[in-house]
Each structure stands twice: as structure tokens, then as C-alpha cells.
Scaffold this motif. Structure first.
Motif, mmCIF file in Angstrom:
data_model
loop_
_atom_site.group_PDB
_atom_site.id
_atom_site.type_symbol
_atom_site.label_atom_id
_atom_site.label_comp_id
_atom_site.label_asym_id
_atom_site.label_seq_id
_atom_site.Cartn_x
_atom_site.Cartn_y
_atom_site.Cartn_z
ATOM 1 N N ALA A 178 0.800 -1.307 -0.106
ATOM 2 C CA ALA A 178 -0.071 0.091 0.077
ATOM 3 C C ALA A 178 0.855 1.081 0.063
ATOM 4 C CB ALA A 178 -0.961 0.184 1.217
ATOM 5 N N GLU A 198 -6.470 -2.918 -6.719
ATOM 6 C CA GLU A 198 -7.749 -3.307 -6.329
ATOM 7 C C GLU A 198 -7.754 -4.730 -5.612
ATOM 8 O OE1 GLU A 198 -10.500 -0.833 -9.457
ATOM 9 O OE2 GLU A 198 -9.682 -2.619 -10.009
ATOM 10 N N GLY A 228 -6.830 -4.404 -2.230
ATOM 11 C CA GLY A 228 -7.637 -3.820 -1.596
ATOM 12 C C GLY A 228 -7.279 -2.639 -0.971
ATOM 13 N N ILE A 229 -6.366 -1.759 -1.772
ATOM 14 C CA ILE A 229 -6.038 -0.221 -1.353
ATOM 15 C C ILE A 229 -6.980 0.672 -1.903
ATOM 16 C CG2 ILE A 229 -4.298 1.327 -2.244
ATOM 17 C CD1 ILE A 229 -2.339 -1.041 -2.752
ATOM 18 N N ASP A 230 -7.248 1.562 -1.031
ATOM 19 C CA ASP A 230 -8.417 2.705 -1.158
ATOM 20 C C ASP A 230 -7.806 3.808 -2.162
ATOM 21 O OD1 ASP A 230 -10.213 4.684 -0.889
ATOM 22 O OD2 ASP A 230 -9.277 5.437 1.084
ATOM 23 N N THR A 270 -9.711 6.209 -3.120
ATOM 24 C CA THR A 270 -10.435 7.529 -3.212
ATOM 25 C C THR A 270 -9.615 8.842 -3.431
ATOM 26 O OG1 THR A 270 -10.540 7.409 -0.803
ATOM 27 C CG2 THR A 270 -12.361 6.673 -2.516
ATOM 28 N N THR A 330 -8.312 7.159 -11.186
ATOM 29 C CA THR A 330 -9.181 6.450 -11.466
ATOM 30 C C THR A 330 -10.152 6.605 -12.395
ATOM 31 O OG1 THR A 330 -10.229 7.129 -9.414
ATOM 32 C CG2 THR A 330 -8.941 5.492 -8.902
#
Length: 215
Positions: free
Chosen positions: A134, A176, A179-181, A183, A189
């Protein structure tokens, strides 16, 4: 035209990049899979093709090409139609910088052999490894967010897909999976989503490749 043979692994993001480039250029190719989880890339037969034992490798007209960035540059020079680099020298440098940010600064720190090394030889816990992944994806994506904000116009650079998108979409796929954020990276994105909707990118998705496991 001699047949293009792409050696890879269905879930490898480096191979994913090359599939996208081949599809964008409307080139036919055969895929040969090597399961990285079981070490097939380290067999003498494959190392005779790719001495470092890495994927991808491309065979064409008696030559072998390795390293995804070099392969895509070769494709661009060999088949310049449907260009992956813009026309101006300055713009090409920016697109190459975007691709290299992923190829050199993000992906090498998070590929399978590095994560296995951290787990086995340094006896790191999975939570620590996930934090490592991450951190380095976040560092690289933060830089790319700025570049895409400056130079993107739908795609990562401009209005049409380029080499930058060939590298971006697979790296977002990796993020993805971990599970990396995402936002904090709205421009990045958005560019990835636009590229994913393009038929050349959609057809290159790992889940659609020979040997893919969707479970």
C-alpha cells in the motif's frame, strides 16, 4: 507477418500491459502461459528464452524481446499505426515518464518475487507485507495523480489511449486486488475507468486470458 508469441502469466500486470498494446495496434498473437506460483518461469526451457526468468517475453521473426517497457517501445517503432505515443517530443517524454513511474517506481517493489522474498527470507507477517504494498503504490499514485491532472483529458494523457494507459490500468488492477483505497486519486481512477471501457483494454483483462482462475 511472422507470428507474435507472448510468453506470460494470466495475472501478471507486466504481461497485461503488453496485451493492451498489442490489442490497441490490432496485432494477432499467441499466448503461452508460465505459472509464476509454481516456478515455471525458472525452468531451463523458459530461461533459454528469457534468461532472467521473468515475464513477459515476446518471440517474433527469430528474435526474443523482454521487459514490458522495451517490448511496447519496440511495438511502437515496428508498427507505428495506432500510435501509443503522441507526436510532439515533449509530450512523448511526459507519457514515458508516466509509464516509467509504474514500471520502475511502483511495480518492482510489489511484484510476486519481492513479496515472496519478504515473507520467506525476512519472515514478514502478511499485515506488514500488505502495508509495504500500500505504501509504494500510494507513493507512485500520488505522483501520477498530479501528472494526470496536468495532462489528462479523459485518458491519462490527452484524449486518446497512450502507453501511459497501458501501464496504468494493470497497476490499478493490482491495487484493487490488494484492497487499496483509491479515493485519494480521483483523476487517476477516472482515467483508468475510461481506458477499461475501451475494447482493447477490456479484451486484455486477466480474467479473459487462457488459464485464468476467476474464483
Amino acid at each position: 507477418m511472422s507470428e507474435i508469441i507472448l510468453h506470460g502469466y494470466w495475472r501478471s500486470s507486466a504481461v497485461y500491459r503488453v496485451r493492451i498494446a498489442l490489442n490497441l495496434k490490432h496485432l494477432d498473437y499467441q499466448q503461452i502461459g508460465h505459472d509464476l506460483r509454481t516456478g515455471e518461469q525458472n525452468t531451463p526451457a523458459y530461461k533459454a528464452i528469457a534468461p532472467a526468468g521473468l515475464v513477459p517475453a515476446v518471440e517474433h521473426a527469430g528474435q526474443v524481446y523482454v521487459q514490458s517497457l522495451a517490448i511496447i517501445e519496440w511495438l511502437e517503432e515496428r508498427w507505428p499505426n495506432a500510435p501509443l505515443l503522441p507526436g510532439a517530443i515533449e509530450q512523448r517524454a511526459i507519457v514515458r515518464a508516466m509509464a516509467t513511474t509504474i514500471a520502475a517506481d511502483i511495480h518492482p517493489l510489489n511484484n510476486l518475487r519481492i513479496l515472496k522474498y519478504l515473507k520467506k527470507d525476512f519472515e514478514r507477517e502478511q499485515e506488514q507485507i500488505d502495508s509495504w504494498v500500500a505504501h509504494w503504490i500510494g507513493e507512485g499514485f500520488a505522483a501520477l495523480e498530479v501528472l494526470i491532472d496536468r495532462h489528462g483529458d479523459g485518458y491519462a494523457f490527452g484524449e486518446f489511449p497512450t502507453m501511459a494507459d497501458c501501464f496504468l490500468v494493470p497497476q490499478v488492477y493490482n491495487a484493487e486486488r490488494f484492497g487499496i483505497d483509491l479515493t485519494p486519486f480521483p483523476k487517476l481512477t477516472a482515467a483508468a475507468e475510461k481506458a477499461r471501457a475501451h475494447p482493447a483494454f477490456a479484451a486484455a483483462h486477466p480474467d479473459l486470458q487462457p488459464g485464468a482462475e476467476t474464483a
